[in-house]
Design a protein around this motif. Structure first.
Motif, PDB file in Angstrom:
ATOM      1  N   ALA A 276       5.425   2.010  -4.122  1.00 57.59           N
ATOM      2  CA  ALA A 276       4.827   1.557  -2.858  1.00 57.59           C
ATOM      3  C   ALA A 276       3.660   2.437  -2.443  1.00 57.59           C
ATOM      4  CB  ALA A 276       5.892   1.526  -1.765  1.00 57.59           C
ATOM      5  N   VAL A 277       3.841   3.750  -2.520  1.00 55.68           N
ATOM      6  CA  VAL A 277       2.797   4.671  -2.079  1.00 55.68           C
ATOM      7  C   VAL A 277       1.607   4.652  -3.039  1.00 55.68           C
ATOM      8  CG1 VAL A 277       2.248   7.084  -1.616  1.00 55.68           C
ATOM      9  CG2 VAL A 277       4.409   6.130  -0.818  1.00 55.68           C
ATOM     10  N   THR A 278       1.889   4.663  -4.340  1.00 53.40           N
ATOM     11  CA  THR A 278       0.803   4.638  -5.324  1.00 53.40           C
ATOM     12  C   THR A 278      -0.029   3.378  -5.179  1.00 53.40           C
ATOM     13  OG1 THR A 278       2.203   5.852  -6.894  1.00 53.40           O
ATOM     14  CG2 THR A 278       0.243   4.787  -7.780  1.00 53.40           C
ATOM     15  N   ARG A 279       0.641   2.255  -5.149  1.00 52.59           N
ATOM     16  CA  ARG A 279      -0.064   0.973  -5.105  1.00 52.59           C
ATOM     17  C   ARG A 279      -0.897   0.831  -3.844  1.00 52.59           C
ATOM     18  NH1 ARG A 279       2.939  -4.869  -4.807  1.00 52.59           N
ATOM     19  NH2 ARG A 279       3.544  -3.997  -2.807  1.00 52.59           N
ATOM     20  N   THR A 280      -0.359   1.282  -2.705  1.00 56.18           N
ATOM     21  CA  THR A 280      -1.061   1.096  -1.441  1.00 56.18           C
ATOM     22  C   THR A 280      -2.270   2.022  -1.336  1.00 56.18           C
ATOM     23  OG1 THR A 280       1.078   0.533  -0.466  1.00 56.18           O
ATOM     24  CG2 THR A 280      -0.751   0.892   1.042  1.00 56.18           C
ATOM     25  N   TYR A 281      -2.109   3.294  -1.701  1.00 55.44           N
ATOM     26  CA  TYR A 281      -3.263   4.203  -1.675  1.00 55.44           C
ATOM     27  C   TYR A 281      -4.305   3.813  -2.726  1.00 55.44           C
ATOM     28  CZ  TYR A 281      -1.697   7.542   1.834  1.00 55.44           C
ATOM     29  OH  TYR A 281      -1.337   8.130   3.024  1.00 55.44           O
ATOM     30  N   ARG A 282      -3.853   3.321  -3.860  1.00 53.30           N
ATOM     31  CA  ARG A 282      -4.796   2.850  -4.880  1.00 53.30           C
ATOM     32  C   ARG A 282      -5.658   1.734  -4.314  1.00 53.30           C
ATOM     33  NH1 ARG A 282      -6.442   5.285  -8.502  1.00 53.30           N
ATOM     34  NH2 ARG A 282      -8.223   4.893  -7.158  1.00 53.30           N
ATOM     35  N   GLN A 283      -4.996   0.800  -3.630  1.00 53.53           N
ATOM     36  CA  GLN A 283      -5.717  -0.329  -3.047  1.00 53.53           C
ATOM     37  C   GLN A 283      -6.671   0.139  -1.958  1.00 53.53           C
ATOM     38  OE1 GLN A 283      -4.671  -3.752  -4.145  1.00 53.53           O
ATOM     39  NE2 GLN A 283      -6.790  -3.962  -3.527  1.00 53.53           N
ATOM     40  N   ALA A 284      -6.217   1.053  -1.108  1.00 52.10           N
ATOM     41  CA  ALA A 284      -7.043   1.530   0.006  1.00 52.10           C
ATOM     42  C   ALA A 284      -8.289   2.269  -0.500  1.00 52.10           C
ATOM     43  CB  ALA A 284      -6.227   2.429   0.913  1.00 52.10           C
ATOM     44  N   ILE A 285      -8.112   3.135  -1.491  1.00 52.65           N
ATOM     45  CA  ILE A 285      -9.260   3.868  -2.054  1.00 52.65           C
ATOM     46  C   ILE A 285     -10.249   2.902  -2.690  1.00 52.65           C
ATOM     47  CG2 ILE A 285      -9.963   5.518  -3.832  1.00 52.65           C
ATOM     48  CD1 ILE A 285      -7.194   6.906  -3.341  1.00 52.65           C
ATOM     49  N   ASP A 286      -9.737   1.989  -3.492  1.00 53.19           N
ATOM     50  CA  ASP A 286     -10.623   1.021  -4.169  1.00 53.19           C
ATOM     51  C   ASP A 286     -11.318   0.119  -3.152  1.00 53.19           C
ATOM     52  OD1 ASP A 286      -9.798   2.140  -6.536  1.00 53.19           O
ATOM     53  OD2 ASP A 286      -8.461   0.494  -7.102  1.00 53.19           O
ATOM     54  N   ASP A 287     -10.598  -0.306  -2.128  1.00 54.27           N
ATOM     55  CA  ASP A 287     -11.205  -1.147  -1.085  1.00 54.27           C
ATOM     56  C   ASP A 287     -12.343  -0.411  -0.397  1.00 54.27           C
ATOM     57  OD1 ASP A 287      -9.437  -3.188  -1.605  1.00 54.27           O
ATOM     58  OD2 ASP A 287      -8.157  -2.810   0.134  1.00 54.27           O
TER      59      ASP A 287
END
Length: 426
Positions: A276-287
């Motif tokens: 959950a944490v990896t996927r969400t921060y990955r998405q936020a950084i890429d966004d």
């Protein structure tokens, strides 16, 4: 905080650094988008109760990570006593003889003596200075740079303003790593003495009993044995119990401060938490690197996804100044739990059955959620559960049991994805 877009395009995307306490969890971190993963060996790290990695598992971890372009860092960050030194020498020898010197991308170390020993026994190895070393100013960063370190992990007590000043006063190729998410410690940079005092288990050697989460009362000097509760409510008070750090809404500010590596805390955490944490921060950084507008528009999504794993309420720690009474949780020491981890998909058969080792109970007919790698979730029904002999079962009551599970909809489902179910209790 809005960073000039022309400038932002010249900034290297920060590394997303994820913890893993086992090979299973490392694979989850890699699959869900980590740029780097940090692990501990079976000794000399600060998470002695994590599963941790044998020498052979470290090889497997390095191979799995590197195949995906992910870096692997290994913690050797205890504060050593004299009787630890021979064991550390033996450990470094085992790493060298196993060929891991070429596979480990960096060691995370706090003790100056161990740093010197690592550089002597494993020449050429990259060294990152642990947050345990209390790195609070640019003179310290420059000292470690001269000693050969390539990165320093910031003390958790630093503000964004202080980090920016450090960035302006150290070499451009000296990296700053900073914790951006996870549990906070009441003790300075995590160097706790309470655990050793109360229980004999040394937090600075990886055996912390987390006394900061215990309930406390006051005892007056002239009335020994008479406990005076510090009542926040009828259950007592937890005066040292910090909220969890969460900086997902402040990625631009972290970048502006010059942070090169965004570090998540949690080598004791489950695969569900890491996913959950990896996927969400990955998405936020890429966004954010795609567009400021996109990042700002998805704040509700980040909030909902980051809260899908266990947490203790959130704080921004010291990043915007000193903490206050709102940074603590006074009435309990429990996590908020919104989802239950059911298992990780280990295989998918030709006839569409998924293989898992079940982590928590679920039933035929339950609606479950599959965490897709692209950041979305797939809701579907469990239509069949079978044991190793393919005997049908109505429920899966035994943790760690190998199961074959049939789902109503298998579209987009892939090996390595996490399966969870909604949990309604706090």
């Amino acid at each position: 905080m809005v960073i000039d877009l022309d400038n932002k395009n010249k900034i290297k995307k920060p590394e997303l650094l994820i913890p893993a306490g086992s090979l299973e969890v490392l694979k989850v971190a890699v699959d869900y988008g980590a740029d780097a993963v940090y692990i501990g060996g079976q000794k000399f790290g600060l998470r002695a109760k994590a599963g941790n990695f044998s020498i052979d598992e470290m090889k497997q971890a390095a191979d799995y990570a590197h195949a995906a372009g992910t870096k692997l860092y290994v913690t050797v960050n205890i504060f050593a006593h004299n009787d630890d030194i021979e064991g550390i020498k033996k450990y470094f020898t085992e790493i060298k003889e196993a060929g891991l010197e070429e596979k480990i991308d960096a060691f995370i170390i706090s003790d100056p003596g161990i740093i010197g020993l690592a550089m002597e026994m494993l020449p050429g190895i990259e060294v990152h200075i642990s947050t345990q070393a209390n790195n609070t100013n640019y003179l310290t960063y420059n000292f470690w740079y001269k000693m050969g370190a390539t990165r320093v992990v910031a003390a958790r007590e630093l503000s964004l303003k202080e980090l920016k000043t450090i960035r302006e006063n150290i070499p451009a190729n000296m990296e700053i790593e900073a914790f951006i998410h996870g549990a906070m410690c009441i003790s300075y940079s995590g160097r706790c003495l309470l655990s050793s005092y109360f229980t004999g288990r040394d937090a600075n050697k990886g055996a912390c009993t987390h006394p900061c989460r215990w309930k406390y009362a006051i005892m007056e000097e002239q009335r020994p044995g008479e406990y005076l509760p510090i009542e926040e409510d009828e259950r007592g008070t937890y005066i040292f119990n910090s909220k969890d750090l969460c900086m997902i809404k402040y990625i631009p500010e972290l970048i502006d401060a010059g942070v090169n590596s965004f570090k998540i805390e949690g080598r004791m955490k489950t695969a569900l938490y890491v996913a959950a944490v990896t996927r969400t921060y990955r998405q936020a950084i890429d966004d954010y690197f795609e567009s400021e507008e996109l990042y700002r528009s998805r704040q509700d999504y980040y909030d909902s996804e980051i809260s899908a794993c266990t947490y203790r309420q959130f704080t921004t720690g010291f990043y915007f100044g000193k903490t206050d009474e709102n940074s603590q949780i006074y009435d309990n020491n429990t996590y908020i739990k919104n989802y239950t981890y059911l298992g990780t998909i280990e295989d998918i058969s030709e006839d569409g059955l998924i293989t898992i080792h079940q982590k928590n109970k679920f039933l035929v007919g339950d609606e479950i959620s599959i965490m897709l790698f692209d950041g979305t979730n797939k809701e579907t029904l469990v239509t069949g559960i079978y044991d190793e002999k393919m005997t049908p079962m109505e429920s899966a009551p035994h943790p760690k049991q190998l199961l074959y599970v049939k789902l109503e909809d298998m579209s987009q489902v892939k090996k390595g994805m996490i399966i969870r179910s909604k949990h309604c209790e706090a």
